[in-house]
Scaffold this active site. Structure first.
Site, PDB file in Angstrom:
ATOM      1  N   HIS A 211       0.831  -1.212   0.000  1.00  0.00           N
ATOM      2  CA  HIS A 211       0.000   0.000   0.000  1.00  0.00           C
ATOM      3  C   HIS A 211       0.869   1.268   0.000  1.00  0.00           C
ATOM      4  O   HIS A 211       0.700   2.151  -0.847  1.00  0.00           O
ATOM      5  CB  HIS A 211      -0.913  -0.013   1.233  1.00  0.00           C
ATOM      6  CG  HIS A 211      -1.791   1.193   1.353  1.00  0.00           C
ATOM      7  ND1 HIS A 211      -3.075   1.232   0.873  1.00  0.00           N
ATOM      8  CD2 HIS A 211      -1.579   2.424   1.891  1.00  0.00           C
ATOM      9  CE1 HIS A 211      -3.612   2.419   1.099  1.00  0.00           C
ATOM     10  NE2 HIS A 211      -2.720   3.167   1.730  1.00  0.00           N
ATOM     11  N   GLU A 212       1.803   1.332   0.919  1.00  0.00           N
ATOM     12  CA  GLU A 212       2.641   2.535   1.023  1.00  0.00           C
ATOM     13  C   GLU A 212       3.555   2.658  -0.201  1.00  0.00           C
ATOM     14  O   GLU A 212       3.818   3.766  -0.671  1.00  0.00           O
ATOM     15  CB  GLU A 212       3.449   2.540   2.323  1.00  0.00           C
ATOM     16  CG  GLU A 212       2.642   2.375   3.624  1.00  0.00           C
ATOM     17  CD  GLU A 212       1.529   3.399   3.823  1.00  0.00           C
ATOM     18  OE1 GLU A 212       1.572   4.479   3.194  1.00  0.00           O
ATOM     19  OE2 GLU A 212       0.589   3.110   4.600  1.00  0.00           O
TER      20      GLU A 212
ATOM     21  N   HIS B  89       1.703   4.528  -2.802  1.00  0.00           N
ATOM     22  CA  HIS B  89       1.793   5.987  -2.609  1.00  0.00           C
ATOM     23  C   HIS B  89       3.139   6.515  -3.118  1.00  0.00           C
ATOM     24  O   HIS B  89       3.209   7.535  -3.804  1.00  0.00           O
ATOM     25  CB  HIS B  89       1.675   6.334  -1.122  1.00  0.00           C
ATOM     26  CG  HIS B  89       0.275   6.347  -0.588  1.00  0.00           C
ATOM     27  ND1 HIS B  89      -0.711   7.153  -1.095  1.00  0.00           N
ATOM     28  CD2 HIS B  89      -0.306   5.661   0.439  1.00  0.00           C
ATOM     29  CE1 HIS B  89      -1.839   6.967  -0.412  1.00  0.00           C
ATOM     30  NE2 HIS B  89      -1.621   6.054   0.518  1.00  0.00           N
TER      31      HIS B  89
ATOM     32  N   GLU C  88      -5.176   7.797  -2.598  1.00  0.00           N
ATOM     33  CA  GLU C  88      -5.551   6.475  -2.077  1.00  0.00           C
ATOM     34  C   GLU C  88      -5.950   5.532  -3.203  1.00  0.00           C
ATOM     35  O   GLU C  88      -5.816   4.323  -3.095  1.00  0.00           O
ATOM     36  CB  GLU C  88      -6.705   6.598  -1.089  1.00  0.00           C
ATOM     37  CG  GLU C  88      -6.313   7.090   0.283  1.00  0.00           C
ATOM     38  CD  GLU C  88      -5.475   6.099   1.067  1.00  0.00           C
ATOM     39  OE1 GLU C  88      -5.979   5.030   1.416  1.00  0.00           O
ATOM     40  OE2 GLU C  88      -4.298   6.401   1.320  1.00  0.00           O
TER      41      GLU C  88
END
Lengths: 502, 502
Positions: free
Chosen positions: B266-267, B270, B296
């Protein structure tokens, strides 16, 4: 404004300056530890921006006048504030006549020198560096010429910038004794038939277990994890960023666990110093007024006097065997002790040197820089040759290349007079070790793992006034005696005579 | 000064502001990762000092006039500069009538609210937090009253602060569709007889191997280690500090390797966004103009659409088996796929929610905050009861305590209108996934480990104009369509119908 108001106004400025310094330390720490390679340039620019804000304050009329005015009344101040004002006043006076342009020129020259050195080192070609070194020396002398107060010679002035109130005559006497005692001792070791086992030190020690070992070591020596942290960098260092923030770094090598082990203990020593200075020091902005010699005396105290002692090895041997059961299965406590103290008389690098030969590495640099600073006729093209001759004469080491010789250290790209401070730390700590040992049984405390009791003694006698006194006053305050390398010479002679059965 | 000169003067100021922002990000990253506990207070003070320098610039007449003057001529600017000026002008206008005193009061109230919330959460006692929440809401409304431009309702204005040009009517339509489709689906899953194996997910996975796994995952998804780094924090986050510096953090749990696995993906999503925005964005100071919903959408694209797909599990299964041969010896690829997609219909925490129920958690917060912001008669003492009723109605979950209910999230100590953005990311990425899948065979690329080809598509279609366009324009630019949750609903319904054999 009365004196009290002036102090309070100055302290406000110092608070801001310290916050800028804190920010710069954090940026620097970040750059060295976690910042990705391509991000560093921008981070360096951010650093320069904050540095310029701090520079502006210290160059402001407001600040300079405050320091001068308070300095005129300094005898009315308590000892902490008096020391602070003396330090600030000296700094201001030394820099006052240096124009921003000259300052910038000097900064640029030094960064050029760094790049030239780096390239010369890579090519192992001192000739490429010699002209730049000569320019740097000239620039440093030019800056000294602008000072209101200078010592008898350029080199004396430079020495005093790093170890206050020290002069050539101090170091000459100091190094002469070291040379007379250690050069013959090293020759004897070269001839000794004792062979120390070091094979196990090159085995593979998994990095994550070394990490665990680092934390164990920090706990054993008394590093306060609530006021500090550990990270990794190419070259280990310690940075006390603020009163409650002393960080160390280390470097892990899979085939050299000893390197990490002594980096961690050495840097923890520095951090323990920062973590245990009294509040008065921080309250009075004196946290950066220790000299390098004083600071190194403490880190080496923990590294060598504690960490390389038989008793310490006895203390940590079970944990080491537990962590590295495979790698150390055939290694006795005695073999480990001998291994971490072995002398390698073929290796020419100061940073890799053992406890015994280290001071000789420094002595060589001292003799050379004293000469090339103070002798106006000095021929810079010959420095590498002179270097190699001294290595052969004092250590019996044949230097194979400039890379491993005169170009090995970065320091001469920037400053002179710093190297000798590397040598006196051991002399300081040998003196206070002997004093401490009269009052508490140091080795027995190490063996029992009660290093906190040793640190308690250090707090009271060594740390307490370190930032308040000049080094000469300080060592006298601790031991009642003036600096004398004899304690160190006796200790190291005994230790190595036993190890090498001389 | 002509327009060009004004732009160049403004850009100088923005350069400085960005350096201050970079410094603050580094300080914040440092505080969260390495700074020792007792050092944080001083580090926070350093942060506040730098923040005040930045604040001074944005509040200076010089800066405000520049923005206003350029804004008057904005139609002459290129699209990048026009977007920048619109953003800056809106920010200035929104804040111009807020006095420094009121600003400080609001900041203090918010930090009080945080502390009250923390204590209330610890004691699981919403009543203690209710009056402070009410005060916070009043303060936020007071600040909105001072704006020259407001939307129809307070809540519409708040929504627009986080997802520009979005209004209640957008979210009402959006969430109604989500509710109609997912609430019945969740009920069916509750009744499904399928039992998914999760025992192996709670086994012990050594932390250092999880670290190795993180690095492998970052490499697989295409995180550029030359422009980024990873560290650990209590709560994982990503921070793109500068053009070449995107850092992620994670948290390792010995008995929950899945938590780290999906945090890292997830990170990394980003960070990949930050690492791959075009130079024009950075050159024009537009790097912070994306909305949370847009950002997101990307992180969840990598986390869920890629990372929780069968094809991704197939891709990484061999490496996982190699790293954790013991823990996964009896676990098939299929079992792993099902495990990472299992729905736990007893757990009440949004941050722990699976891909399916997540949007419902957000929907509940949306319905509640819309009510307590826009209804002037709202009785704050009843919020926890309303919360629990909705959890039971939509998810069938009986909330056992305020701690696991209304007090679970920190957000309401500071801002309102932010929660809905958590839900639209999945809708955005489902839409561009379908578009992408018409052009390239996404799942086959994942299976072959060619995620770089997917990221290439993302660069060209998703990242390129994200900072330049408002979210509604942006999703239309990518897909030719307006935001519609149907793509997400179809995808998630199919996926979970298959998993739970509905």
């Amino acid at each position: 404004m009365n004196l009290e108001e002036k102090i309070s106004k100055l302290f406000e400025k110092l608070d801001t300056l310290e916050h800028y310094a804190n920010v710069m330390h954090i940026l620097n720490f970040d750059t060295n530890t976690i910042c990705p390679e391509e991000g560093r340039e921008y981070e360096n620019e951010s650093y320069a921006l904050i540095a310029s804000l701090a520079y502006k304050i210290t160059k402001s009329e407001d600040y300079i006048n405050l320091v001068k005015e308070i300095n005129a009344e300094k005898d009315k101040l308590d000892p902490y504030k008096k020391k602070l004002i003396e330090d600030l006043y000296r700094e201001i006076s030394n820099n006052e006549k240096i124009s921003p342009e000259l300052f910038e020129e000097a900064t640029k020259l030094s960064s050029t020198a760094y790049n030239v050195w780096l390239k010369a080192k890579r090519n192992s070609d001192y000739k490429k560096f010699a002209p730049t070194l000569e320019k740097m020396v000239k620039m440093r002398k030019k800056l000294i010429d602008l000072r209101p107060q200078k010592e008898k010679t350029y080199y004396d002035t430079m020495i005093g910038d790093f170890e206050q109130n020290f002069y050539i005559e101090d170091y000459d006497a100091f190094f002469q004794k070291i040379k007379d005692a250690l050069v013959p001792l090293i020759k004897k070791i070269r001839e000794s038939k004792v062979k120390i086992r070091t094979d196990f030190m090159k085995r593979k020690y998994p990095l994550h277990k070394q990490e665990e070992f680092s934390k164990y070591l920090m706990e054993v020596v008394g590093f306060d994890m609530n006021k500090g942290a550990i990270s990794t960098t190419e070259h280990p260092f310690t940075d006390t960023l603020a009163r409650y923030d002393s960080r160390i770094t280390t470097h892990y090598y899979e085939d050299n666990f000893i390197s990490n082990m002594y980096s961690v203990i050495h840097e923890s020593g520095h951090a323990i110093f920062g973590q245990n200075e009294p509040d008065e020091i921080y309250d009075n902005h004196l946290q950066n007024s220790m000299t390098m010699g004083m600071h190194e005396s403490v880190s080496r105290f923990y590294e060598n006097r504690i960490g390389r002692s038989k008793e310490f090895i006895h203390l940590i041997y079970p944990k080491l065997r537990e962590l590295f059961s495979e790698q150390l299965s055939d290694v006795s406590e005695e073999e480990l002790y001998l291994g971490v103290n072995a002398v390698d008389l073929n290796q020419p690098l100061r940073t890799e040197a053992d406890e015994l030969t280290y001071s000789i590495h420094v002595l060589i640099r001292y003799e050379l820089e004293k000469e090339f600073i103070n002798n106006p006729e000095f021929d810079f093209s010959k420095l590498n040759k002179m270097w190699n001759e001294k290595y052969e004469e004092y250590l019996g080491i044949k230097v194979k290349s400039d890379k491993e010789g005169v170009l090995q250290d970065v320091h001469w790209t920037d400053s002179y007079g710093y190297f000798p401070t590397y040598a006196i730390g051991n002399a300081y700590n040998a003196m206070y070790f002997n004093k401490m040992n009269e009052e508490i049984d140091v080795y027995s405390l190490i063996e029992k793992g009660q290093i906190n009791k040793i640190t308690d003694w250090m707090k009271e006698h060594v740390f307490k006034k370190a930032s308040l006194l000049h080094p000469k006053e300080w060592i006298k305050d601790i031991t009642g005696r003036s600096l004398d390398p004899q304690d160190f010479i006796d200790y190291i002679t005994n230790k190595y005579s036993e190890i090498y059965k001389l």
